[in-house]
Design an enzyme around this catalytic site. Structure first.
Site, PDB file in Angstrom:
ATOM      1  N   CYS A  86       0.834  -1.209   0.000  1.00  0.00           N
ATOM      2  CA  CYS A  86       0.000   0.000   0.000  1.00  0.00           C
ATOM      3  C   CYS A  86       0.872   1.265   0.000  1.00  0.00           C
ATOM      4  O   CYS A  86       1.577   1.511  -0.961  1.00  0.00           O
ATOM      5  CB  CYS A  86      -0.980  -0.055   1.163  1.00  0.00           C
ATOM      6  SG  CYS A  86      -2.327   1.124   0.963  1.00  0.00           S
ATOM      7  N   HIS A 177      -3.672  -5.218   0.824  1.00  0.00           N
ATOM      8  CA  HIS A 177      -3.087  -5.591   2.121  1.00  0.00           C
ATOM      9  C   HIS A 177      -3.081  -7.115   2.295  1.00  0.00           C
ATOM     10  O   HIS A 177      -4.119  -7.696   2.628  1.00  0.00           O
ATOM     11  CB  HIS A 177      -3.879  -4.944   3.265  1.00  0.00           C
ATOM     12  CG  HIS A 177      -3.644  -3.478   3.369  1.00  0.00           C
ATOM     13  ND1 HIS A 177      -2.636  -2.932   4.142  1.00  0.00           N
ATOM     14  CD2 HIS A 177      -4.257  -2.436   2.757  1.00  0.00           C
ATOM     15  CE1 HIS A 177      -2.646  -1.619   4.016  1.00  0.00           C
ATOM     16  NE2 HIS A 177      -3.619  -1.294   3.188  1.00  0.00           N
ATOM     17  N   SER A 231       1.653 -10.598  39.810  1.00  0.00           N
ATOM     18  CA  SER A 231       0.312 -10.077  40.064  1.00  0.00           C
ATOM     19  C   SER A 231      -0.761 -11.152  39.967  1.00  0.00           C
ATOM     20  O   SER A 231      -1.898 -10.913  40.335  1.00  0.00           O
ATOM     21  CB  SER A 231       0.013  -9.022  39.013  1.00  0.00           C
ATOM     22  OG  SER A 231       0.021  -9.639  37.731  1.00  0.00           O
ATOM     23  N   GLY A 232      -0.396 -12.313  39.422  1.00  0.00           N
ATOM     24  CA  GLY A 232      -1.421 -13.312  39.152  1.00  0.00           C
ATOM     25  C   GLY A 232      -1.763 -13.334  37.672  1.00  0.00           C
ATOM     26  O   GLY A 232      -2.453 -14.224  37.196  1.00  0.00           O
ATOM     27  N   GLY A 233      -1.284 -12.358  36.930  1.00  0.00           N
ATOM     28  CA  GLY A 233      -1.545 -12.321  35.490  1.00  0.00           C
ATOM     29  C   GLY A 233      -0.509 -13.131  34.734  1.00  0.00           C
ATOM     30  O   GLY A 233       0.556 -13.465  35.262  1.00  0.00           O
ATOM     31  N   ASP A 235       1.429 -12.341  32.124  1.00  0.00           N
ATOM     32  CA  ASP A 235       2.691 -11.733  31.691  1.00  0.00           C
ATOM     33  C   ASP A 235       3.756 -11.811  32.782  1.00  0.00           C
ATOM     34  O   ASP A 235       4.901 -12.196  32.526  1.00  0.00           O
ATOM     35  CB  ASP A 235       2.488 -10.272  31.282  1.00  0.00           C
ATOM     36  CG  ASP A 235       1.423 -10.125  30.201  1.00  0.00           C
ATOM     37  OD1 ASP A 235       1.116 -11.141  29.567  1.00  0.00           O
ATOM     38  OD2 ASP A 235       0.914  -9.019  30.015  1.00  0.00           O
ATOM     39  N   LYS A 377       0.688 -10.888  22.773  1.00  0.00           N
ATOM     40  CA  LYS A 377      -0.006 -11.547  23.883  1.00  0.00           C
ATOM     41  C   LYS A 377      -0.238 -13.051  23.636  1.00  0.00           C
ATOM     42  O   LYS A 377       0.018 -13.875  24.498  1.00  0.00           O
ATOM     43  CB  LYS A 377      -1.357 -10.857  24.103  1.00  0.00           C
ATOM     44  CG  LYS A 377      -2.100 -11.338  25.322  1.00  0.00           C
ATOM     45  CD  LYS A 377      -1.589 -10.643  26.552  1.00  0.00           C
ATOM     46  CE  LYS A 377      -2.354 -11.007  27.788  1.00  0.00           C
ATOM     47  NZ  LYS A 377      -1.870 -10.245  28.949  1.00  0.00           N
TER      48      LYS A 377
END
Ligand code: XMP
Length: 522
Positions: A86, A177, A231-233, A235, A377
């Site tokens: 593009c 694209h 934190s428990g998350g 990551d 993620k």
């Protein structure tokens, strides 16, 4: 960031919203790539980067605009394959001596290209004469004459040069694209580019990443100690497990438990770290302190600031009990570190900061260890699985740093209200799991409203709290749609909550998208 011995594709970003998708598609093909903004691509950069090929992304600019973004001419002399997409295609054409003009026939959305010639980019995918669906988004278009060495390989009504090729130099340009799913063969075209044309081996995998990341952490910290806030998350958990693999007991994790986690979550974090992974973990139950600090605070931003500041104080206090530490490990991800190019292509850049531990490294004079900073993620989830994290942790919905505090809307935080919210939230999530909907939803949670409503339970009048349920789908949390539960599901959840949680007598479902709403209510 680039590890030696790894084939790497350089993606030059001109500010398209889709640039990260190019990176995703290439990595899905087993090839490592990095995104860098166009204005960082200096001659010196190109000399050290060792790219096996380059992709020029789309962008909102027009090559006919004054000061419109360009790339260093040096790129074209490196002898590596280049694919322009593009706006990136128009940059390629302009810088190689061709021309671009405003078009009266603009193309946005699904379009059909007619393949008019074969080329290495299309090998085993598109053949001359075929008509193929692609996704377009352009106003300007490339016009004759093409730069020397190029020929047309695909056309559309609005773009007589929808794709061009110079197989000798391995330079290609496509007006459409390939990175979006609405170009059904787009991923295959990108894989052709990186595998056949750039000759990347396609051996980049999460297992290879794990080995490399462990070696890099070991080399960076060189026998010194590392702190990590968990934190428990997912990551922070993946970061901690990876760092532990690299340096064993040199890692100390600190879990500042603010008392505003979901039901059973603190216990899960402790057992995961201590029992499953044998990681040194300080669990500081600071719920009393947080409750004291939050007393009488109703305003959402003040809650956040108070929680952030108290978190840092407690973390520092715990960390300083230990021997001196020089490094702080954190789970920063790639979308947080990619410098976004401004819409006007100017050099101004914004870098998102990791807000949960903001300020800590400077205050404690710690250097950062960020082993996930090149991952997206879902790649972190994949890595988590490889590292042996339990499935419920790997799949866990995002949870905000300030925890349930920002789901007690317009209210000060008290243990009683937290308890009410926590129990209602657990019932809701249990039903979401049981209905097999957890994966399809980005985030599901309950919000305790600051109003009480009249109800009738048995023969008695009740005057209790109202609760809102929220569930959204999203790809990145930046935009979101509410999840269309069926009525039977909502009715089941509402009945259970009202029957099982004394103190709540009314349940509503939030049907606001983001924008105009946000995901959290505060
Ligand atoms: P919003 O509410 O802004 O949320 O649409 C987008 C995503 O960010 C999370 N969120 C937070 N995460 N600290 C965090 O760590 C915060 O203060 C915070 N506020 C919102 C939210 O849960 C959603 O995933």
């Amino acid at each position: 960031m680039q590890a030696s011995g790894t084939d790497c594709i350089l993606i030059i970003d001109f500010g398209s919203q889709l640039t990260q998708l190019i990176a995703r598609r290439i990595r899905e093909g087993g090839v490592y790539c990095e995104v860098h903004p166009f204005h960082k691509i200096t001659v010196a950069f190109l000399q050290t980067f060792e790219a096996k090929g380059a992709v020029l992304s789309g962008g909102p600019g027009s090559v006919m605009g004054t000061m419109s973004p360009r790339v260093s001419e040096r790129l074209f002399t490196l002898g590596i394959p280049i694919l322009g997409i593009c706006y990136g295609y128009q940059v390629l054409v302009t810088q190689l001596g061709g021309a671009v003009a405003h078009s009266t026939h603009r193309e946005f959305g699904r379009t059909v290209v007619k393949v008019v010639d074969s080329c290495a980019l299309f090998s085993d995918i598109w053949i001359p004469g075929s008509r193929e669906q692609v996704w377009m988004s352009h106003g300007d278009r490339v016009v004759a004459p093409l730069p020397q060495g190029f020929r047309t390989v695909a056309v559309t009504d609005g773009a007589p040069f929808a794709a061009i090729a110079d197989d000798d130099r391995r330079f290609y340009g496509v007006q459409f694209h390939p990175e979006v799913v609405h170009t059904p063969h787009g991923a295959a075209l990108l894989h052709n580019f990186v595998r056949r044309l750039c000759r990347c081996r396609g051996d980049w995998s999460m297992a290879a990443f794990r080995t490399q990341a462990v070696e890099q952490v070991r080399a960076q910290v060189a026998g010194q100690r590392v702190l990590c806030a968990v934190s428990g998350g997912i990551d922070s958990a993946v970061t901690a497990v990876l760092v532990q693999e690299a340096i064993g007991d040199g890692l100390l994790c600190v879990f500042v438990d603010h008392g505003m986690m979901r039901l059973g979550e603190s216990e899960q974090v402790i057992s995961l770290f201590r029992e499953r992974f044998n990681i040194r973990l300080i669990h500081r139950n600071a719920a009393d302190l947080f409750m004291r600090k939050l007393k009488g605070i109703y305003d959402p931003e003040r809650k956040r600031q108070m929680i952030g500041a108290t978190f840092i104080d407690v973390f520092e206090e715990e960390a300083q009990r230990e021997a001196k530490t020089d490094f702080l490990a954190q789970g920063t991800l790639y979308p947080d570190v990619i410098e976004s190019v401004s819409f006007h292509g100017g050099p101004s850049v914004t870098i998102k900061s990791h807000h949960n531990v903001g300020g800590l490294p400077e205050r404690m004079k710690l250097q950062l260890v960020e082993p996930l900073r090149t991952l997206f993620k879902d790649e972190v989830r994949q890595l988590g699985r490889i590292l042996g994290l339990p499935d419920n942790m790997v799949r866990r919905h995002p949870f905000p740093g300030p925890g349930l505090a920002i789901r007690l809307i317009g209210q000060s935080v008290t243990r009683d209200k937290l308890d009410l919210l926590r129990r209602a939230d657990a019932i809701y999530l249990e039903e979401v799991y049981d209905a097999g909907l957890y994966e399809a939803i980005w985030q599901a949670f309950a919000v305790l409203l600051p109003v009480r409503t009249v109800g009738v339970m048995g023969d008695a009048r009740s005057y209790d709290h109202a609760l809102a349920l929220r569930a959204v789908t999203s790809t990145d949390g930046m935009t979101a749609d509410f999840y269309p539960f069926d009525h039977a599901f909502l009715s089941r959840v509402a009945n259970r909550i009202i029957n099982e949680v004394k103190g709540i007598n009314r349940v509503t479902y939030d049907i606001t998208s983001k924008p105009p709403g946000t995901i959290e209510w505060e």
